[in-house]
Structure formats: structure tokens, C-alpha cells
Design an enzyme around this catalytic site. Structure first.
Site, PDB file in Angstrom:
ATOM      1  N   SER A  92       0.810  -1.210   0.000  1.00 15.20           N
ATOM      2  CA  SER A  92       0.000   0.000   0.000  1.00 15.20           C
ATOM      3  C   SER A  92       0.850   1.270   0.000  1.00 15.20           C
ATOM      4  CB  SER A  92      -0.911   0.013   1.221  1.00 15.20           C
ATOM      5  OG  SER A  92      -1.542   1.257   1.396  1.00 15.20           O
TER       6      SER A  92
ATOM      7  N   GLU B 240       0.130   3.644   1.686  1.00 16.95           N
ATOM      8  CA  GLU B 240       0.118   4.091   3.083  1.00 16.95           C
ATOM      9  C   GLU B 240       1.486   3.872   3.736  1.00 16.95           C
ATOM     10  OE1 GLU B 240      -2.015   5.506   5.275  1.00 16.95           O
ATOM     11  OE2 GLU B 240      -3.539   5.880   3.752  1.00 16.95           O
TER      12      GLU B 240
ATOM     13  N   TYR C  47      -2.025   0.428  10.101  1.00 14.22           N
ATOM     14  CA  TYR C  47      -2.233  -0.212   8.805  1.00 14.22           C
ATOM     15  C   TYR C  47      -0.974  -0.122   7.956  1.00 14.22           C
ATOM     16  CZ  TYR C  47      -4.148  -0.964   4.103  1.00 14.22           C
ATOM     17  OH  TYR C  47      -4.379  -1.424   2.825  1.00 14.22           O
TER      18      TYR C  47
END
Length: 329
Positions: A123, A125, A147
Site C-alpha cells: 500500500s 500508506e 495499517y
């Protein structure tokens, strides 16, 4: 005939990949959680062509048994706690599913058949508080929530198994990717569903947070195609998958409402309290490596993506409002 195992096949990405694999003649096995229940709507139209296995990625014995019995040539891992609401909640479970579960999959591959090719959905992220833009495979990772941290752990382990155990492991660093199958809790679907409801006269407003947040949004179907291409390459590697262009939530609203002839400013209620601190650099991906080495290209523009999502939610709203033809009067 090649055989692929897709974890999280009932999600947005898993459903698009399942379609792509079936089109290419694969046998497709989907691994879903035991409590998936009625959350199989995204794959209902191809359900008869899939083999569905229920189980947890936290169950080592199950993973090894599935690999030993089904003998997949490729594994794609989409299973994760991915909701925006879960970015900060329950860090322990997030670490289990987004981090340690990936190691369990890699260990199962190593134990059963090290020749299985593996692709992890990493990701953007992981970049978190990035210090350079655009972000590419060499950009330092600075995740800011559980996450992103868990995804980074899994991402690093894919590289570790590739370098130390010879596993053909790839990681796709996916920037935001949307579609009509995106979960309703994500801002893009909140907008397109809101447009459909306002158009149908069911509501007059759409409350949103910060309209000036920008993201690099692409089409989910394009992004899973990149992952398939990664496992067809001669050498395993990691790739950023992105469009290279960022847009604001405000732009998304303008396009979505404009598609049905409305001015978003008359309906969207922005929450001043939701305004975020400005990001240090623009959050946008550089997929140059994937373009050069894999020949990957996104097929859907941002404008077409927004229109497609709005149209799909309008149809869904019409279906929801249609009288039940089976009801006896």
C-alpha cells in the site's frame, strides 16, 4: 491449465482479478473468511466458475493444506483489514492480518512448493509522511498508522523471502484505486452514492470532510492487471502502481455532480473541523518502473472513472427504488 489462489477474492480487487484470471483460462480458487456469509456480492456473477474455500490466514495448517491439495501456480494476497475506519483501530488485529498473515502464506509456500509465485498487495500508506514526490520504489517509507506499519512489515518480508529463500515474491505498492465495487465507507463511493441519492430526490446534502485532500486515484481493474503482469515476468521484483496524477476531493465532487448536471457547491457540506494538516509533499505515485519493465499502462482516465462510478450508483439506486415485481397486489 494454470491455477491461482486469490485471498480476499470477495473484495474489490479480488473480484476484478478473478475476472481477469478466468478470461485468461485459469482455474481460480478463492479464500474467504469463515464469516464472509453474504459478502460475496462482488463475485456472485462468476461464483459458479470459482472454487471458494473458507478459512483464516491466521491458520497455518489450513494454508498448508490448501496449497498442498490445490497446488496453485500463483497466489495473490488481497486479504487485509483495509477499511479507512480501521487505520487506527485495533492495532493488534491489524498487525495479525496485514503483517503476520503474509509471513504465514510465505512459509506455507516454502513448505509446500517454493515454485509457487506470490504477489502481495502492498500500500501507498507505507510512504506515510513522505519527504519526496512523486513516490517510487526507492522513496523512504514513513508510515503513520498501524495499517501502514503492518503493510510495511509484510512488504519487507516478501523481499526477505525472495532474497533469502528463493521465493518468487512480488509486492505491488498500490496507490488509491477505485471502482463501482469500492466499499461505501470510502470517500469516493460516499460521493458517487450521494450523487445518486440526491438525483433521486432522497436527500438534499452530502456531508464530507476536507475537500482539499489530494490523492492519486486509478481504476482497480487496471491495478490488478499490473499484479498479474508482475507474476508473468522473468524476475520477481516490487513495483509502484499509480497514475502519476493527483486530484482533490473537491475535483472528484465537481466531476461527479457535474456528470448529472448539478453543482456540487449546492449540496456538499464540508466539515471545517475535518481539515487535515497539509501534507509535506504531494501524495502521488511514479509507476515508471512498471511501465518500462512490465509494459503496464492504465486504461481508464480519472474523468471516466468518476463517471463510471456515478452511473453505476445511479443504476443501483434505481434498482433499490424499483417496486418488487414479485409482490402480489
Amino acid at each position: 491449465m494454470r491455477r491461482a489462489l486469490v485471498t480476499g477474492i470477495n473484495g474489490q480487487d479480488g473480484s476484478y482479478l478473478a475476472e481477469l484470471l478466468l478470461e485468461r483460462g485459469y482455474e481460480v480458487i478463492g479464500l474467504v473468511r469463515e464469516d464472509a456469509g453474504d459478502r460475496l456480492g462482488r463475485i456472485q456473477h462468476i461464483r459458479h466458475r470459482l472454487e471458494i474455500v473458507e478459512g483464516s490466514l491466521l491458520d497455518d495448517a489450513l494454508l498448508r493444506r490448501v496449497l498442498a491439495e490445490r497446488r496453485p501456480n500463483e497466489i495473490y494476497n488481497f486479504a487485509a483489514r483495509a477499511s479507512s475506519r480501521q487505520l487506527l483501530t485495533d492495532p493488534t488485529l491489524t498487525a495479525e492480518y496485514n503483517g503476520l498473515a503474509v509471513v504465514r502464506l510465505l512459509e506455507a509456500i516454502r513448505a509446500v512448493d517454493a515454485g509457487i509465485r506470490f504477489c502481495q498487495a502492498s500500500s501507498s500508506e507505507m510512504f506515510g509522511a513522505a519527504t519526496q514526490s512523486p513516490q517510487n520504489e526507492l522513496t523512504p517509507f514513513r508510515p503513520r498508522n498501524p495499517y501502514g506499519v503492518a503493510k510495511l512489515f509484510a512488504h519487507g518480508m516478501v523481499g526477505t523471502y525472495r532474497e533469502n529463500f528463493g521465493v518468487f515474491g512480488c509486492a505491488a505498492i498500490l496507490f488509491n484505486h477505485e471502482s463501482p465495487r469500492r466499499g461505501p465507507e470510502f470517500v469516493t463511493r460516499k460521493i458517487t452514492m450521494g450523487v445518486a441519492r440526491i438525483r433521486a430526490g432522497l436527500t438534499r446534502s452530502l456531508p464530507l470532510g476536507d475537500l482539499d485532500v489530494t490523492r492519486d486515484w486509478g481504476f482497480a481493474g487496471d491495478y490488478v492487471r499490473a499484479m498479474w503482469q508482475m507474476l508473468q515476468a522473468e524476475v520477481a521484483d516490487d513495483y509502484v502502481v499509480a497514475t502519476g496524477v493527483s486530484h482533490s476531493v473537491r475535483e472528484f465532487c465537481d466531476l461527479a455532480f457535474g456528470h448529472v448536471g448539478l453543482d456540487y457547491r449546492a449540496y456538499v457540506q464540508a466539515d471545517p473541523g475535518a481539515r487535515r494538516a497539509a501534507e509535506s509533499v504531494p501524495f502521488v505515485g511514479d509507476a515508471g518502473k512498471a511501465r518500462r519493465e512490465l509494459g503496464w499502462q492504465p486504461s481508464m482516465s480519472f474523468e471516466r472513472l468518476v463517471r463510471t462510478m456515478v452511473d453505476a450508483d445511479i443504476v443501483a439506486q434505481q434498482v433499490a427504488l424499483a417496486p418488487d415485481r414479485n409482490v402480489q397486489h
